[in-house]
Design a protein around this motif. Structure first.
Motif, PDB file in Angstrom:
ATOM      1  N   PRO A 164       0.836  -1.206   0.000  1.00 26.60           N
ATOM      2  CA  PRO A 164       0.000   0.000   0.000  1.00 26.60           C
ATOM      3  C   PRO A 164       0.866   1.250   0.000  1.00 26.60           C
ATOM      4  O   PRO A 164       1.723   1.412   0.881  1.00 26.60           O
ATOM      5  CB  PRO A 164      -0.799  -0.125   1.309  1.00 26.60           C
ATOM      6  N   PRO A 165       0.716   2.127  -0.979  1.00 25.33           N
ATOM      7  CA  PRO A 165       1.563   3.323  -1.060  1.00 25.33           C
ATOM      8  C   PRO A 165       1.434   4.205   0.174  1.00 25.33           C
ATOM      9  O   PRO A 165       0.341   4.546   0.607  1.00 25.33           O
ATOM     10  CB  PRO A 165       1.034   4.030  -2.316  1.00 25.33           C
ATOM     11  N   ARG A 166       2.606   4.563   0.707  1.00 22.64           N
ATOM     12  CA  ARG A 166       2.676   5.476   1.858  1.00 22.64           C
ATOM     13  C   ARG A 166       3.434   6.748   1.511  1.00 22.64           C
ATOM     14  O   ARG A 166       3.406   7.713   2.284  1.00 22.64           O
ATOM     15  CB  ARG A 166       3.364   4.777   3.036  1.00 22.64           C
ATOM     16  N   SER A 167       4.132   6.742   0.391  1.00 19.69           N
ATOM     17  CA  SER A 167       4.876   7.920  -0.043  1.00 19.69           C
ATOM     18  C   SER A 167       5.038   7.863  -1.556  1.00 19.69           C
ATOM     19  O   SER A 167       5.071   6.785  -2.150  1.00 19.69           O
ATOM     20  CB  SER A 167       6.250   7.985   0.628  1.00 19.69           C
ATOM     21  N   VAL A 168       5.136   9.041  -2.157  1.00  8.50           N
ATOM     22  CA  VAL A 168       5.206   9.142  -3.613  1.00  8.50           C
ATOM     23  C   VAL A 168       6.337  10.100  -3.982  1.00  8.50           C
ATOM     24  O   VAL A 168       6.511  11.146  -3.344  1.00  8.50           O
ATOM     25  CB  VAL A 168       3.879   9.675  -4.196  1.00  8.50           C
ATOM     26  N   MET A 169       7.115   9.733  -5.002  1.00 10.38           N
ATOM     27  CA  MET A 169       8.136  10.625  -5.525  1.00 10.38           C
ATOM     28  C   MET A 169       7.733  11.101  -6.912  1.00 10.38           C
ATOM     29  O   MET A 169       7.452  10.285  -7.787  1.00 10.38           O
ATOM     30  CB  MET A 169       9.501   9.925  -5.606  1.00 10.38           C
ATOM     31  N   LEU A 170       7.696  12.406  -7.118  1.00 14.66           N
ATOM     32  CA  LEU A 170       7.454  12.979  -8.437  1.00 14.66           C
ATOM     33  C   LEU A 170       8.785  13.442  -9.001  1.00 14.66           C
ATOM     34  O   LEU A 170       9.428  14.358  -8.465  1.00 14.66           O
ATOM     35  CB  LEU A 170       6.476  14.150  -8.346  1.00 14.66           C
ATOM     36  N   ALA A 171       9.232  12.787 -10.074  1.00 14.14           N
ATOM     37  CA  ALA A 171      10.460  13.187 -10.764  1.00 14.14           C
ATOM     38  C   ALA A 171      10.121  14.408 -11.612  1.00 14.14           C
ATOM     39  O   ALA A 171       9.461  14.301 -12.641  1.00 14.14           O
ATOM     40  CB  ALA A 171      10.976  12.038 -11.631  1.00 14.14           C
ATOM     41  N   PHE A 172      10.593  15.569 -11.183  1.00 17.42           N
ATOM     42  CA  PHE A 172      10.151  16.845 -11.750  1.00 17.42           C
ATOM     43  C   PHE A 172      11.268  17.465 -12.585  1.00 17.42           C
ATOM     44  O   PHE A 172      12.376  17.696 -12.083  1.00 17.42           O
ATOM     45  CB  PHE A 172       9.742  17.790 -10.615  1.00 17.42           C
ATOM     46  N   ASP A 173      10.982  17.734 -13.878  1.00 19.52           N
ATOM     47  CA  ASP A 173      11.970  18.409 -14.727  1.00 19.52           C
ATOM     48  C   ASP A 173      11.432  19.704 -15.317  1.00 19.52           C
ATOM     49  O   ASP A 173      12.048  20.295 -16.206  1.00 19.52           O
ATOM     50  CB  ASP A 173      12.453  17.477 -15.847  1.00 19.52           C
ATOM     51  N   ASN A 174      10.264  20.140 -14.828  1.00 14.77           N
ATOM     52  CA  ASN A 174       9.599  21.368 -15.280  1.00 14.77           C
ATOM     53  C   ASN A 174       9.180  21.288 -16.741  1.00 14.77           C
ATOM     54  O   ASN A 174       8.914  22.309 -17.361  1.00 14.77           O
ATOM     55  CB  ASN A 174      10.478  22.609 -15.057  1.00 14.77           C
ATOM     56  N   GLY A 175       9.119  20.080 -17.287  1.00 14.90           N
ATOM     57  CA  GLY A 175       8.609  19.897 -18.644  1.00 14.90           C
ATOM     58  C   GLY A 175       7.099  19.775 -18.641  1.00 14.90           C
ATOM     59  O   GLY A 175       6.462  19.712 -17.580  1.00 14.90           O
ATOM     60  N   PRO A 176       6.491  19.733 -19.825  1.00 17.13           N
ATOM     61  CA  PRO A 176       5.019  19.678 -19.912  1.00 17.13           C
ATOM     62  C   PRO A 176       4.416  18.494 -19.174  1.00 17.13           C
ATOM     63  O   PRO A 176       3.393  18.636 -18.510  1.00 17.13           O
ATOM     64  CB  PRO A 176       4.767  19.581 -21.424  1.00 17.13           C
ATOM     65  N   SER A 177       5.049  17.317 -19.279  1.00 13.55           N
ATOM     66  CA  SER A 177       4.481  16.125 -18.643  1.00 13.55           C
ATOM     67  C   SER A 177       4.498  16.240 -17.134  1.00 13.55           C
ATOM     68  O   SER A 177       3.520  15.885 -16.465  1.00 13.55           O
ATOM     69  CB  SER A 177       5.246  14.874 -19.090  1.00 13.55           C
TER      70      SER A 177
END
Length: 285
Positions: A164-177
């Motif tokens: 069960p997810p308890r934490s999430v990482m968003l790989a952020f490059d400031n691109g549109p996606s």
């Protein structure tokens, strides 16, 4: 198929139990209906396709008939096997808390089937490797590559057993996606209540922090606890190291970006992370 559902691709691979569990979790979080899909990609046996021009007619025509009979029996067994897989999957997602799940069995190519159903899909859940891919180790199955190239819906690619997810990482490059990813996370109930790790890989500059802080503020306005960081180094190595260091349960990243992540499936970072991440990867388009 129910409109805007969580669609889970089921087959006979080792990935299917996790696909069931993560799709049931996503269905509960999103309060969206769940549909289990099994696709029969049945082709005639090579012998039936190739011998007709070689063995002639007359006395050997019975061989073609026997091959056709064998092919028909094989197709019937595949259908029965698929039905059993769907029955077991339905029971598993019910036990995992999915309410009134549906199931479908289709014939044809997986990519073509998903393209046909795409308008009704809110989230696609699929295993990192299918039945053939179970023997490929860390390599990514061809079906998965083609699905990601074709689909324009969020795709949750499972890895390992369900947790069960308890934490999430968003790989952020400031691109549109990834900017779209910030908007999606902020607006969606999928990760509601979970801490978000916002990670940019690159130079530690004022401009970089400005974009990171803007994304952090957008998430915090929606009530998320956000930990933001910028780290230098190779994108793949930094993200995978952060995943292990922080015991991240799910990675979110764009299938395409404006930086080094952009070269998708051409020696790309995304492919390597798909292959080596210990936890599921949610790909955004």
């Amino acid at each position: 198929m129910t409109t805007h559902c969580v669609l889970a691709c089921i087959d006979g691979s080792n990935s299917s139990p996790a696909v069931c569990d993560y799709s049931a979790w996503a269905s509960r979080q999103l309060q969206a209906p769940l549909t289990l899909l099994h696709v029969l990609n049945h082709e005639p046996s090579p012998a039936q396709r190739n011998l007709s021009g070689n063995i002639g007619l007359g006395s050997r025509e019975h061989l073609l008939n026997e091959l056709a009979d064998l092919d028909e029996k094989r197709a019937k067994l595949m259908r029965e096997q698929g039905s059993l897989l769907l029955e077991a999957a339905m029971e598993r997602v019910r036990q995992a808390g999915a309410t009134e799940p549906a199931s479908r069995q289709r014939h044809g190519a997986l990519v073509d089937t998903l393209a046909e159903l795409e308008a009704d899909i809110r989230l696609l859940v699929i295993g990192r490797q299918g039945e053939i891919g179970d023997s490929l180790g860390d390599h990514i199955g061809t079906h998965l590559k083609n699905v990601i190239r074709t689909m324009h819906r969020p795709i949750l690619v499972t890895a390992g057993e369900f947790r069960p997810p308890r934490s999430v990482m968003l790989a952020f490059d400031n691109g549109p996606s990834t900017r779209k990813g910030v908007e999606m996370i902020a607006a969606s109930p999928l990760f509601r209540g979970l801490p978000i790790h916002l990670v940019m890989v690159g130079a530690d500059t004022n401009d970089a922090w400005e974009s990171v802080r803007a994304a952090q503020h957008q998430l915090e306005q929606k009530g998320f606890e956000v930990q933001a960081t910028i780290r230098a180094g190779d994108v793949e190595k930094v993200l995978l190291a952060y995943e292990e260091e922080q015991d991240i349960d799910m990675i979110v990243m764009g299938a395409y970006g404006h930086s080094r992540v952009r070269r998708f499936f051409v020696g790309s970072t995304t492919t390597n992370i798909l292959a080596h991440a210990r936890r599921p990867l949610l790909l955004l388009r």
